[in-house]
Scaffold this motif. Structure first.
Motif, short mmCIF file in Angstrom:
data_model
loop_
_atom_site.label_atom_id
_atom_site.label_comp_id
_atom_site.label_asym_id
_atom_site.label_seq_id
_atom_site.Cartn_x
_atom_site.Cartn_y
_atom_site.Cartn_z
N LYS A 13 -9.67 -20.97 49.01
CA LYS A 13 -10.46 -20.13 50.04
C LYS A 13 -10.80 -20.56 51.18
O LYS A 13 -11.81 -20.21 51.96
N MET A 14 -9.97 -21.29 51.88
CA MET A 14 -9.91 -21.65 53.25
C MET A 14 -9.17 -20.61 53.74
O MET A 14 -7.97 -20.42 53.91
N SER A 15 -9.84 -20.12 55.19
CA SER A 15 -9.06 -19.12 55.71
C SER A 15 -8.29 -19.05 57.08
O SER A 15 -7.78 -17.81 57.31
N ASN A 16 -8.56 -20.34 57.58
CA ASN A 16 -7.80 -20.43 58.91
C ASN A 16 -7.16 -21.60 58.91
O ASN A 16 -7.56 -22.76 58.63
N PHE A 17 -5.89 -21.41 59.40
CA PHE A 17 -4.88 -22.62 59.51
C PHE A 17 -4.50 -22.71 60.77
O PHE A 17 -3.63 -21.98 61.37
N GLN A 18 -4.88 -23.56 61.64
CA GLN A 18 -4.71 -23.70 63.09
C GLN A 18 -3.37 -24.76 63.35
O GLN A 18 -3.38 -25.70 62.68
N ILE A 19 -2.17 -24.14 63.63
CA ILE A 19 -0.97 -24.98 63.99
C ILE A 19 -0.78 -25.35 65.45
O ILE A 19 -0.63 -24.48 66.09
N HIS A 20 -0.99 -26.75 65.68
CA HIS A 20 -0.98 -27.32 66.75
C HIS A 20 0.74 -27.67 67.27
O HIS A 20 1.30 -28.33 66.81
N LEU A 21 1.09 -26.68 68.00
CA LEU A 21 2.55 -26.47 68.21
C LEU A 21 3.13 -27.35 69.28
O LEU A 21 4.32 -27.61 69.31
N THR A 22 2.39 -28.03 70.04
CA THR A 22 2.78 -29.04 71.09
C THR A 22 2.03 -30.10 71.36
O THR A 22 0.93 -29.86 71.53
N ILE A 77 -3.14 -17.60 60.33
CA ILE A 77 -2.63 -18.76 61.13
C ILE A 77 -3.31 -18.52 62.45
O ILE A 77 -3.00 -17.59 63.18
N ILE A 78 -3.66 -19.51 63.12
CA ILE A 78 -3.88 -19.48 64.43
C ILE A 78 -2.79 -20.66 65.31
O ILE A 78 -3.01 -21.84 65.17
N ASP A 257 -26.93 -19.07 62.11
CA ASP A 257 -26.75 -18.54 63.23
C ASP A 257 -25.27 -18.03 63.42
O ASP A 257 -24.43 -18.73 63.16
N THR A 258 -25.15 -16.87 64.08
CA THR A 258 -23.84 -16.31 63.98
C THR A 258 -23.21 -17.01 65.22
O THR A 258 -21.80 -16.61 65.26
N THR A 259 -23.60 -18.04 66.01
CA THR A 259 -22.74 -18.57 67.02
C THR A 259 -21.58 -19.21 66.18
O THR A 259 -20.67 -19.60 66.81
N ILE A 260 -22.00 -19.84 65.17
CA ILE A 260 -21.17 -20.80 64.33
C ILE A 260 -20.07 -19.93 63.30
O ILE A 260 -20.58 -19.34 62.37
N ARG A 261 -18.97 -19.72 63.60
CA ARG A 261 -17.97 -19.06 62.55
C ARG A 261 -17.47 -19.68 61.77
O ARG A 261 -17.19 -18.99 60.64
N GLY A 262 -17.74 -21.03 61.80
CA GLY A 262 -17.33 -21.59 60.53
C GLY A 262 -16.97 -23.12 60.92
O GLY A 262 -17.25 -23.44 61.86
N GLY A 263 -16.24 -23.64 60.25
CA GLY A 263 -15.79 -25.16 60.45
C GLY A 263 -14.39 -25.38 60.03
O GLY A 263 -13.74 -24.74 59.46
N MET A 264 -13.96 -26.45 60.64
CA MET A 264 -12.73 -26.80 60.42
C MET A 264 -12.63 -28.53 60.48
O MET A 264 -13.30 -29.07 61.35
N PHE A 265 -11.63 -28.97 59.79
CA PHE A 265 -11.30 -30.65 59.97
C PHE A 265 -9.93 -30.61 60.49
O PHE A 265 -8.99 -29.45 60.42
N ALA A 266 -9.46 -31.52 60.98
CA ALA A 266 -8.10 -31.81 61.64
C ALA A 266 -7.43 -32.97 61.33
O ALA A 266 -7.92 -34.26 60.79
N VAL A 267 -5.93 -32.82 61.33
CA VAL A 267 -5.43 -34.14 61.07
C VAL A 267 -4.46 -34.20 62.46
O VAL A 267 -3.71 -33.35 62.85
N TRP A 268 -4.48 -35.35 62.99
CA TRP A 268 -3.75 -35.56 64.38
C TRP A 268 -2.71 -36.83 64.03
O TRP A 268 -3.17 -37.94 63.76
N ASN A 269 -1.33 -36.42 64.20
CA ASN A 269 -0.36 -37.42 63.94
C ASN A 269 0.07 -38.13 65.32
O ASN A 269 1.02 -37.89 65.82
N ASP A 270 -1.04 -38.96 65.71
CA ASP A 270 -0.83 -39.43 67.28
C ASP A 270 0.16 -40.47 67.46
O ASP A 270 0.63 -40.55 68.40
N ILE A 271 0.33 -41.36 66.25
CA ILE A 271 1.23 -42.33 66.76
C ILE A 271 2.67 -42.11 66.25
O ILE A 271 2.89 -42.27 64.90
N VAL A 272 3.39 -42.05 67.19
CA VAL A 272 4.85 -41.60 66.81
C VAL A 272 5.44 -42.68 66.18
O VAL A 272 5.36 -43.96 66.66
#
Length: 518
Positions: A13-22, A77-78, A257-272
């Motif tokens: 039931k995780m509703s938003n999937f943000q895909i960092h395309l660049t 998907i965002i 507080d309706t300012t907060i729409r929800g939460g997200m955690f992130a994974v960043w594959n920084d090191i090529v």
């Protein structure tokens, strides 16, 4: 992988999937040369064909189909096109838009061509009755630009918020307006901000300005695999005990507080190039997903402590038909399967290429020789043991294969494995025309080779370094052991295979030595 993630997220039931395309690598790892630094724009682009990454990208139709699949699973998907920093791919495609002052991964905010290029790229994905970005919200990045350019940065941000909104979309951005303080107003209506670092965007001030917020605090929720900063694995007990979406750094909003729409955690594959695969990413994400799904839906629960929660989640998998973690059932202790090739009904034979049996061993004749096994792969932790008798050492010859990895003879003649775009060898050459017992164990820390029961080589996190950079960095050498086929449909190993055993545990040195004597 992304399609499986849609289903996994829906199950929890995780509703938003943000895909960092660049994004792009850091030039300090490429001898500080921007023209050698790895750029990545992961989506097909017709306006600037050179923009799209050559080492992997999505076709527009693939991305549209992914969004439609997600919508069917109640996951939104965002898509994110991150500008005006993290933009080396833009500059490799159109060199004139790069900033000579702040680096070629920054767009030149004073060049009208920059605006034209970014407009053309965004328009290609959001215009028309059937846009590539089919959902209501689009993320345009806007983070980590030099604060000396606060006013131009704010003007750029406001321009592209309004530009995207003209196409009927709502906008998401990264919080940066405390960092980039200035007088230039930036639109907040129908704009949601990732509140990721309070020094860049003070949450209380952003609320006053009218922004909706997604709680994404980096000090709690950023995974950067094998990088040495932020988290390699999130601190799950701390999150379970202390965090919920109303907490943005040290700022706590009132519950509801309706300012907060929800939460997200992130994974960043920084090191090529540091060896991290999708399987390694999932090993970090999945346990975090379980904890954060709980916290985002229920907040604090007085009657549920972390130890009890762990016991409960151990019984919950990834959802129907999903096995990203490569978990295998064992009927006899930790033994998953055992083939001695006494009977042919243990496996499916591709009869066209079958050479049959000599004694009680299976013999492959090279070329398109393969035998189908009942699994795809063995995930962490595992032990794979087999006897092997090569007719010859043929570089590139595959011993075990799956859709994700191969165990093979490497180009240098050594035994090794390939997974995604990474190649690793154990610095060991198989003896020709004699039987050798090979045992390989794998964990989320690395992969080990045992020869006739004795440890030969450990390829473990931190033991070797990725070279050719200004500052050496840790390299991961993990493997999901491939179990779709013995051999390969194109370039199979030539010789004998016998006594295959797969365990869903990484056996100890002592146990491996004991098994070698049986």
């Amino acid at each position: 992988f992304l399609r499986d993630y849609v289903k996994l997220m829906s199950y929890y039931k995780m509703s938003n999937f943000q895909i960092h395309l660049t994004d792009n690598g850091f030039n300090k790892y490429f001898n500080t040369k921007w023209n050698e630094t790895s750029p990545a724009f992961r989506l097909e682009n017709a306006s600037y064909p050179k923009l799209t990454a050559k080492d992997g990208s999505y076709k527009k139709k693939e991305f549209i189909d992914l969004q439609k699949l997600a919508n069917n699973y109640a996951v939104t998907i965002i898509p994110e096109i991150d500008v005006p920093a993290h933009c080396l791919a833009f500059v490799h495609a159109v060199p004139e838009v790069g900033s000579k002052e702040y680096g070629m991964d920054h767009l030149d905010l004073h060049n009208p061509l920059t605006y034209e290029v970014v407009e053309n790229v965004l328009k290609e994905y959001i215009q028309g009755p059937d846009p590539v970005f089919i959902n209501k919200e689009v993320h345009i990045g806007t983070d980590e630009y030099n604060k000396k350019e606060a006013e131009p940065f704010r003007a750029f941000t406001d321009h592209f918020i309004k530009y995207v909104q003209r196409f009927g979309k709502d906008v998401r951005i990264w919080g940066a307006l405390t960092h980039a303080q200035g007088k230039t107003p930036v639109t907040s209506e129908n704009v949601t901000m990732n509140a990721w670092y309070n020094g860049y965007a003070d949450p209380i001030e952003m609320k006053k300005l009218g922004y909706k917020l997604v709680s994404t605090p980096d000090g709690y929720l950023y995974i950067v695999p094998a990088a040495g900063y932020y988290y390699d694995y999130l601190n799950l007990k701390m999150l379970f005990d202390r965090w919920e979406p109303i907490n943005v750094g040290k700022v706590a909003f009132a519950p509801g507080d309706t300012t907060i729409r929800g939460g997200m955690f992130a994974v960043w594959n920084d090191i090529v190039g540091n060896g991290i695969t999708m399987k390694d990413v999932n090993d970090r994400v999945f346990p975090a997903l379980q904890v954060l799904a709980q916290k985002m839906w229920t907040g604090k629960e007085e009657n549920l402590n972390y130890d009890i929660f762990q016991e409960l989640t151990a019984k919950v998998g990834e959802g129907p038909g999903i096995n990203i973690r490569g978990k295998l059932p064992a009927d006899n202790g930790n033994l998953v399967l055992s083939y001695d090739f006494e009977k042919s009904d243990n496996f499916t034979v591709n009869a066209k290429y079958s050479k049959g049996y000599i004694g009680n061993a299976l013999w492959l004749k090279g070329g398109a020789s393969y035998y189908k096994l009942p699994f795809v792969e063995a995930g962490f932790d595992y032990t794979a043991s087999f006897r092997i008798n090569p007719d010859e050492i043929n570089p590139g010859a595959v011993i075990f294969s799956s859709q994700n990895a191969v165990v093979k003879i490497m180009d240098n003649g050594k035994l090794g494995f390939s997974q995604e775009q990474y190649n690793n060898d154990f610095d060991y050459t198989l003896p020709v025309k004699e039987w050798t017992l090979i045992t390989i164990t794998g964990t989320n820390k690395g992969t080990s080779l045992y020869v006739n029961g004795t440890l030969h080589k450990k390829l473990y996190d931190g033991q070797i370094f990725w070279e050719g950079v200004e500052k050496p960095t840790r390299k991961m050498q993990t493997l999901f052991f491939p179990l779709q086929y013995i051999g390969d449909k194109n370039n199979a190993f030539k010789g004998g295979i016998d006594d295959i055993s797969i365990y869903n545990i990484a056996l100890s040195d002592e146990k491996i030595q004991q098994l070698s004597k049986q």
